[in-house]
Scaffold this motif. Structure first.
Motif, PDB file in Angstrom:
ATOM      1  N   GLU A  57      14.629   4.841  -5.694  1.00 57.94           N
ATOM      2  CA  GLU A  57      15.980   5.055  -5.228  1.00 57.94           C
ATOM      3  C   GLU A  57      16.730   6.373  -5.631  1.00 57.94           C
ATOM      4  O   GLU A  57      17.738   6.757  -5.275  1.00 57.94           O
ATOM      5  N   ARG A  58      16.101   6.862  -6.953  1.00 63.73           N
ATOM      6  CA  ARG A  58      16.703   8.071  -7.441  1.00 63.73           C
ATOM      7  C   ARG A  58      16.506   9.242  -6.469  1.00 63.73           C
ATOM      8  O   ARG A  58      15.192   9.379  -6.012  1.00 63.73           O
ATOM      9  N   LEU A  59      17.256  10.095  -6.547  1.00 68.15           N
ATOM     10  CA  LEU A  59      17.018  11.538  -5.760  1.00 68.15           C
ATOM     11  C   LEU A  59      16.192  12.310  -6.578  1.00 68.15           C
ATOM     12  O   LEU A  59      16.085  12.383  -7.423  1.00 68.15           O
ATOM     13  N   THR A  68      10.280   9.527  -6.908  1.00 66.71           N
ATOM     14  CA  THR A  68      11.495   9.335  -6.285  1.00 66.71           C
ATOM     15  C   THR A  68      11.780   9.408  -4.670  1.00 66.71           C
ATOM     16  O   THR A  68      10.787   9.621  -4.214  1.00 66.71           O
ATOM     17  N   ALA A  69      12.954   9.032  -4.293  1.00 67.48           N
ATOM     18  CA  ALA A  69      13.098   9.113  -2.872  1.00 67.48           C
ATOM     19  C   ALA A  69      12.525  10.296  -2.091  1.00 67.48           C
ATOM     20  O   ALA A  69      12.792  11.553  -2.786  1.00 67.48           O
ATOM     21  N   ASN A  70      11.937  10.498  -1.116  1.00 73.40           N
ATOM     22  CA  ASN A  70      11.602  11.384  -0.106  1.00 73.40           C
ATOM     23  C   ASN A  70      10.267  12.027  -0.601  1.00 73.40           C
ATOM     24  O   ASN A  70       9.786  13.143  -0.094  1.00 73.40           O
ATOM     25  N   SER A  71       9.722  11.649  -1.889  1.00 70.15           N
ATOM     26  CA  SER A  71       8.463  12.240  -2.058  1.00 70.15           C
ATOM     27  C   SER A  71       7.418  11.926  -1.034  1.00 70.15           C
ATOM     28  O   SER A  71       7.474  10.837  -0.515  1.00 70.15           O
ATOM     29  N   ASP A 197      16.678   3.730 -11.900  1.00 71.23           N
ATOM     30  CA  ASP A 197      16.918   4.204 -13.050  1.00 71.23           C
ATOM     31  C   ASP A 197      15.752   5.182 -13.622  1.00 71.23           C
ATOM     32  O   ASP A 197      14.517   5.143 -13.165  1.00 71.23           O
ATOM     33  N   ASP A 198      16.084   5.805 -14.651  1.00 77.05           N
ATOM     34  CA  ASP A 198      14.978   6.642 -15.521  1.00 77.05           C
ATOM     35  C   ASP A 198      14.686   5.909 -16.574  1.00 77.05           C
ATOM     36  O   ASP A 198      15.411   5.636 -17.508  1.00 77.05           O
ATOM     37  N   SER A 280      11.253  27.562 -10.378  1.00 76.64           N
ATOM     38  CA  SER A 280      11.803  26.273  -9.181  1.00 76.64           C
ATOM     39  C   SER A 280      13.411  26.350  -9.623  1.00 76.64           C
ATOM     40  O   SER A 280      14.076  26.632 -10.538  1.00 76.64           O
ATOM     41  N   THR A 281      13.984  25.978  -8.467  1.00 75.53           N
ATOM     42  CA  THR A 281      15.368  25.691  -8.607  1.00 75.53           C
ATOM     43  C   THR A 281      15.593  24.120  -8.427  1.00 75.53           C
ATOM     44  O   THR A 281      14.597  23.531  -7.988  1.00 75.53           O
ATOM     45  N   GLN A 282      16.747  23.605  -8.384  1.00 74.12           N
ATOM     46  CA  GLN A 282      16.999  22.281  -8.122  1.00 74.12           C
ATOM     47  C   GLN A 282      16.240  21.563  -7.093  1.00 74.12           C
ATOM     48  O   GLN A 282      16.539  21.790  -5.823  1.00 74.12           O
ATOM     49  N   GLY A 283      15.367  20.657  -7.194  1.00 76.92           N
ATOM     50  CA  GLY A 283      14.872  19.756  -6.488  1.00 76.92           C
ATOM     51  C   GLY A 283      13.886  20.395  -5.458  1.00 76.92           C
ATOM     52  O   GLY A 283      13.199  19.953  -4.398  1.00 76.92           O
ATOM     53  N   LEU A 284      13.375  21.440  -6.017  1.00 83.37           N
ATOM     54  CA  LEU A 284      12.165  22.287  -5.440  1.00 83.37           C
ATOM     55  C   LEU A 284      11.128  22.624  -6.339  1.00 83.37           C
ATOM     56  O   LEU A 284      11.326  22.752  -7.659  1.00 83.37           O
TER      57      LEU A 284
END
Length: 660
Positions: A57-59, A68-71, A197-198, A280-284
Motif C-alpha cells: 500500500e506504500r506509494l 509498492t503500489a502501481n509496480s 510499512d517499510d 532519476s527523479t521522485q518516483g521515476l
C-alpha cells in the motif's frame, strides 16, 4: 516432513539403496554470532545504510518499485543472494549460519504507519500500532525452501531488534534470502494499515569473512547524521562474454542536491569511466523513464577485458533517501521481469566464482590404447564464467590430453587467452559441460614381470571470474578445485581389462492422492542432489533423471497416498558390472503395492521383474540389502551382467508403496 535419499553400495557388485528417511532441522534464536562473519550492509563502509522492504500500500515514490503500489514487477519480493563455495564451508568448519537482524517491522531501522521513522520510536507492536507482518525465507540452489521466519503474526507481538537464525548452510551453492512485508503477501489480509510499512533489516552470515552477499532486487535507505549527503559505492559482477550492460537508478532525489552524479567504472583495461546521462527523479527511473521503464545502456564491452567487477559510484547521495539500483546484462528490454539482472554488492568483492568439478575415476586400458576419463564442470555462480584446467603429476610413461568428446576428436582450447585450456564460457546458475581426459599408457607402463606402473594425474580447475576479481582486489591467486584420474594397464598384461563402476540414483517420481497426481509438484524435473556426484555423471545424458528428492514441507505424504520410487542405474566404468543386484528396503510406515516392481533397461520396453520379500521374511544368500532382518519388507532385483557400453549401460527399477 523433509525427506532425503541415501544410497549404499556393497561389495562384489551387489548394490543397495536405502529408503527415504526423515531428518529434523533445529533452529535456535538469539544465538551468539561467530567472530568471522559478513554483514549486508557492510558496517565498516556503510554504517548508515539499511536495506528495506515496503508493503504493497506504500506509494512507489518512497523508492521501492518492486513491492509498492502501481509496480509492474512480476516478482514482488526482495531477493538477496549468498554465494557459498566449497572452500567457504571448509573454512567455517562445514556449517554456515544465516541470521536476520531486526526482522520485525518495529525496530530502529524501520519506518512504520506510513510516516513514522522508528529511530526515535522503537516499540513493541500492539494492535493500535498496525505494524505490518514480515517474512524472511531461505532458499537453496535447487529452489527448495529451507526455512522461514515470520514476525508479528502471533498473539504475542515480537519485540524489536531481534537476531534470529534463518537457517544453517552445509552444502555449497548460491542461496537466496527473500524478504516480504505486509499482511497481504503473507496472510492474504488486504487491510491498508497492515500493508503500508517499510521494514529495515540486516543479513548476517557467520563463519566466513568477505562472503559475496548481494542485493538482487530490493531497496536501500541512507540516513547520515544531520541528513548530510554522502558518497555511496555499489559493485556489480560482470561475467565473460557480456556485450552490454543496462544500469538503472530509481528515485535518488537528485533534485535536492545539484552536485549529485553517478559514474560506472569498468575493470582496469576495460571501457573506463562512463557518466550517467540522466539521474532519476521522485518516483521515476533514470534517463527519461517512467515508473516501470528507463535506464542507461553501456554497449561495446570486450567479452574478456570488461569482465570482473564494475563500480557504481554515487556522489553526494542524499540522506534520508530510500532508493534502488539495478545492474543488468543486456540491454534488458523487459526490466520488469529481470531475466538478466545482476546482484549488487555494497563492498568491493574480494573474490568470485562458484563451481564444481566432478569426479575421481580409476580406469584400465592396454598399452598404446587410450582411455577417456569423463568429468563434469558446473558453474553455480550468478554470472557466466570460464573454468581453466591444468593436469599435473602425469607419469612419464603416459600421454594425456583434454577433449570435448569421448572419441578424442575435439581437443579443448584456450578461449580466454591465459595459456591454459578451459571449458569455454559456461552459463550462469548451473551451466555445465561434460569433458574427457584421455590417457594412453606407453610401453614403460607394463613391466616384464606383469606388474604395472600406475599413473595418477590431478586435474585442477580455477575460475576465470575468481582470477579477475582477485586481481582487481589484490587478494591473490584464485581458489582451485581438483579431481584425480588414475590409469593403468591390466595387471599381468592380459585377460579382461577395465574396472567396473556402478552408479545408483533414487528419486520420488510420483504421488497419487485420491486417484489423482499430487498437484503443485513437478515430478518430471531433474533435481540435483548436492550430497552426491552420482547424478552428475556424463552417461546420464542418455536418459532423464526425473523425480524429486523430497516432498515440500508444506505438503507431506498422507495416509492412503501411493508413492512411486525409481532407482536409476548406470554402468560407466571401463568394464561390465557382473552379478549386479539392487535391494531397496520398504520405508517404515508404508506397505508395498503388490506386482508394482518394474525394470526398464536402456530403451527397451518396461517389464515386471524382481522379487518382493514380506516383512521379516528370510532374504536370499549374498543379497545386497543393508538390513538383513528385513523389518519392513524389501524388493530385490537381480540384473545379472550390466554392459558398460553406451546405449545399453543404463536403466531403472521402480515400485509403489502405500502410506499406512
Amino acid at each position: 516432513m523433509l525427506q532425503h535419499l541415501n544410497s549404499r553400495k556393497s561389495m562384489k557388485h551387489l548394490w543397495a539403496v536405502t529408503s527415504l528417511g526423515a531428518v529434523m532441522v533445529g533452529l535456535a534464536t538469539n544465538s551468539q554470532i561467530a567472530f568471522a562473519q559478513t554483514t549486508l550492509p557492510n558496517q565498516t563502509l556503510n554504517p548508515f545504510v539499511t536495506f528495506q522492504t515496503s508493503g504493497r500500500e506504500r506509494l512507489p515514490s518512497v523508492g521501492d518499485w518492486y513491492t509498492t503500489a502501481n509496480s509492474a514487477s512480476t516478482d514482488r519480493v526482495h531477493r538477496f543472494l549468498i554465494s557459498i563455495t566449497p572452500s567457504d564451508l571448509a573454512a567455517a568448519g562445514g556449517s554456515i549460519t544465516v541470521t536476520i537482524l531486526d526482522g520485525e517491522v518495529n525496530g530502529e531501522f524501520d519506518e512504520f504507519n506510513s510516516n513514522n521513522f522508528a529511530a526515535s520510536r522503537v516499540l513493541t507492536c500492539t494492535p493500535a500500532d498496525n505494524c505490518d507482518p514480515s517474512r524472511f525465507t531461505l532458499i537453496n540452489s535447487s529452489g527448495a525452501v529451507l526455512n522461514q521466519l515470520d514476525y508479528n503474526l502471533g498473539v504475542t507481538p515480537d519485540p524489536p531488534n531481534q537476531a534470529e537464525i534463518l537457517g544453517t548452510i552445509t552444502a555449497p551453492g548460491v542461496y537466496q534470502v527473500v524478504s516480504e512485508a505486509g499482511a497481504f503477501p503473507i496472510t492474504g489480509n488486504a487491510t491498508p494499515a497492515l500493508n503500508d510499512d517499510d521494514n529495515g533489516f540486516r543479513i548476517q552470515v557467520s563463519g566466513v569473512t568477505n562472503l559475496l552477499i548481494g542485493q538482487f532486487q530490493g531497496t536501500l535507505q541512507q540516513n547520515t547524521p544531520g541528513d548530510v549527503p554522502n558518497d555511496l559505492r555499489l559493485y556489480a559482477l560482470v561475467g565473460p562474454g557480456t556485450g552490454s550492460l543496462f544500469f538503472r537508478n530509481f528515485d535518488i532525489d537528485s533534485q535536492f542536491f545539484g552536485g549529485q552524479s553517478i559514474q560506472y567504472i569498468s575493470p582496469p583495461g576495460g571501457l573506463g569511466t562512463i557518466s550517467e546521462a540522466q539521474l532519476s527523479t521522485q518516483g521515476l527511473w533514470n534517463n527519461g523513464g517512467t515508473l516501470n521503464t528507463g535506464g542507461q545502456v553501456i554497449s561495446g564491452l570486450n567479452p574478456i577485458v570488461d569482465a570482473g567487477y564494475w563500480e557504481v559510484r554515487i556522489n553526494a547521495f542524499a540522506s534520508d533517501n530510500q532508493t534502488l539500483f539495478e545492474a543488468n546484462t543486456g540491454p534488458d528490454t523487459s526490466p520488469n521481469t529481470g531475466p538478466n539482472r545482476l546482484p549488487l554488492f555494497d563492498a568491493p568483492p574480494q573474490r568470485a566464482g562458484n563451481f564444481l568439478i566432478t569426479t575421481d575415476t580409476t580406469l584400465e586400458t592396454p598399452v598404446g590404447q587410450p582411455v577417456c576419463h569423463p568429468f563434469r564442470v558446473t558453474n553455480n555462480f550468478f554470472t557466466t564464467d570460464i573454468i581453466n584446467l591444468t593436469a599435473t603429476g602425469t607419469n612419464q610413461n603416459y600421454t594425456t590430453q583434454f577433449f570435448r568428446d569421448a572419441a578424442g576428436t575435439t581437443p579443448l582450447t584456450d578461449t580466454d587467452g591465459d595459456g591454459q585450456v578451459d571449458t569455454g564460457i559456461l552459463a550462469a546458475n548451473g551451466g555445465f559441460v561434460d569433458l574427457f581426459f584421455c590417457v594412453t599408457p606407453g610401453q614403460g607402463a607394463l613391466l616384464s614381470d606383469g606388474s604395472v606402473v600406475v599413473d595418477t594425474t590431478t586435474i585442477t580447475g580455477t575460475s576465470f571470474m575468481d582470477r579477475e576479481v582477485r586481481a582487481q582486489a589484490g587478494t591473490g591467486a584464485p581458489a582451485p578445485q581438483s579431481i584425480v584420474k588414475t590409469t593403468s594397464p591390466p595387471r599381468g598384461g592380459g585377460g579382461a581389462t577395465g574396472t567396473a563402476n556402478f552408479r545408483l540414483v533414487k528419486r520420488i517420481t510420483n504421488v497419487i492422492r485420491n486417484g489423482s497426481v499430487l498437484p503443485g509438484v513437478n515430478f518430471g524435473a531433474f533435481v540435483d542432489d548436492p550430497g552426491t556426484t552420482d547424478d552428475n555423471a556424463a552417461g546420464w545424458s542418455q536418459t532423464t533423471l526425473a523425480g524429486i528428492l523430497a516432498l515440500p514441507l508444506t505438503n507431506p505424504v498422507q495416509s492412503g497416498d501411493e508413492v512411486t520410487y525409481t532407482v536409476y542405474f548406470l554402468a560407466d566404468g571401463s568394464a561390465p558390472v557382473l552379478d549386479a543386484s539392487i535391494c531397496d528396503p520398504i520405508p517404515g510406515g508404508m506397505t508395498f503395492v503388490l506386482n508394482s516392481l518394474e525394470l526398464g533397461l536402456a530403451n527397451n520396453p518396461v517389464t515386471s521383474v524382481g522379487d518382493f520379500f514380506t516383512p521379516l521374511a528370510p532374504l536370499p544368500e549374498n543379497n545386497s540389502c543393508p538390513i538383513q532382518t528385513n523389518p519392513n519388507g524389501a524388493t530385490v532385483t537381480n540384473l545379472g551382467t550390466v554392459a558398460n557400453t553406451s546405449g545399453s549401460n543404463f536403466g531403472f527399477i521402480r515400485f509403489r508403496v502405500r502410506v499406512n
